[in-house]
Design a protein around this motif. Structure first.
Motif, PDB file in Angstrom:
ATOM      1  N   PRO A   1       0.833  -1.220   0.000  1.00 44.79           N
ATOM      2  CA  PRO A   1       0.000   0.000   0.000  1.00 44.79           C
ATOM      3  C   PRO A   1       0.855   1.252   0.000  1.00 44.79           C
ATOM      4  CG  PRO A   1      -0.024  -1.057   2.163  1.00 44.79           C
ATOM      5  CD  PRO A   1       0.673  -2.006   1.231  1.00 44.79           C
ATOM      6  N   GLY A   2       0.408   2.274  -0.764  1.00 44.22           N
ATOM      7  CA  GLY A   2       1.144   3.529  -0.825  1.00 44.22           C
ATOM      8  C   GLY A   2       0.942   4.351   0.432  1.00 44.22           C
ATOM      9  N   ALA A   3       1.766   5.363   0.556  1.00 44.96           N
ATOM     10  CA  ALA A   3       1.659   6.246   1.721  1.00 44.96           C
ATOM     11  C   ALA A   3       0.384   7.086   1.623  1.00 44.96           C
ATOM     12  CB  ALA A   3       2.882   7.158   1.805  1.00 44.96           C
ATOM     13  N   GLN A   4      -0.296   7.273   2.710  1.00 45.82           N
ATOM     14  CA  GLN A   4      -1.531   8.043   2.722  1.00 45.82           C
ATOM     15  C   GLN A   4      -1.235   9.531   2.571  1.00 45.82           C
ATOM     16  OE1 GLN A   4      -3.935   7.326   6.127  1.00 45.82           O
ATOM     17  NE2 GLN A   4      -5.690   8.456   5.374  1.00 45.82           N
TER      18      GLN A   4
END
Length: 198
Positions: free
Chosen positions: A54-57
């Motif tokens: 998952p990418g950084a928020q």
């Protein structure tokens, strides 16, 4: 037959022995590129790959205020700031009730709205201000009937900009109605689009 040669035999003489292989000559120039071939058959569909990490928020920026005034106000000066006494929403304390000013710390596009109740037989003349410049006006002529008046707009604000409401007095008494227990006067704003997302 006298004096005549015998006729030659018809046919070729027998082949001689095979000679040695000669030295290889130089390669010739490449020929012109041919036309592209027809498209080949579609291959089989590959297997589904594994899901990535998952990418950084993305950080979200918020800014909002909504304040009210419970008391009516009559103009005392030619240029008078409208102050407020009721805090409904005030994120990070960016709105100062005593001065009536919202100080922008999150630059971007803001939606602003001003709602007031006119006073019978008195003029209502207000400006929504950005620093020292009037961005929009809210106006109602004197009338025997008091009504609710509203003004709203989108306004770009830079960090350090101040937004406030100014009462503008001319030759007539300028007033807005209010009474304890009900909020007839409200001023609100919120960040619609931060600069980083523009």
């Amino acid at each position: 037959m006298d004096g005549c040669l015998l006729p030659a035999l018809h046919g070729h003489p027998p082949p001689g022995e095979k000679g040695e292989v000669g030295v290889r000559g130089r390669s010739g120039r490449s020929g012109k590129e041919g036309p592209p071939g027809s498209r080949g058959l579609q291959g089989r569909k590959g297997q589904k790959g594994q899901a990535g990490l998952p990418g950084a928020q993305c950080p979200r920026t918020y800014a909002a205020f909504s304040v009210g005034r419970s008391e009516g106000l009559h103009s005392a000066d030619a240029l008078q700031a409208v102050t407020f006494d009721t805090e409904l929403v005030n994120l990070d304390g960016a709105f100062d009730l005593a001065s009536g000013r919202f100080l922008c710390t999150a630059p971007g596009v803001y939606f602003l709205s001003l709602n007031v109740h006119t006073w019978n037989y008195k003029e209502t003349y207000l400006h929504i201000m950005r620093n020292a410049h009037a961005a929009a006006v809210l106006y109602a002529q004197p009338s025997e009937r008091s009504v609710m008046q509203a003004q709203s707009l989108l306004l770009p604000l830079a960090a350090g900009d101040a937004v406030w409401v100014r009462m503008f007095q001319r030759d007539r008494d300028n007033a807005i109605f209010g009474e304890h227990g009900d909020l007839y006067i409200t001023f609100s704003g919120h960040l619609v689009k931060p600069d980083a997302e523009l």
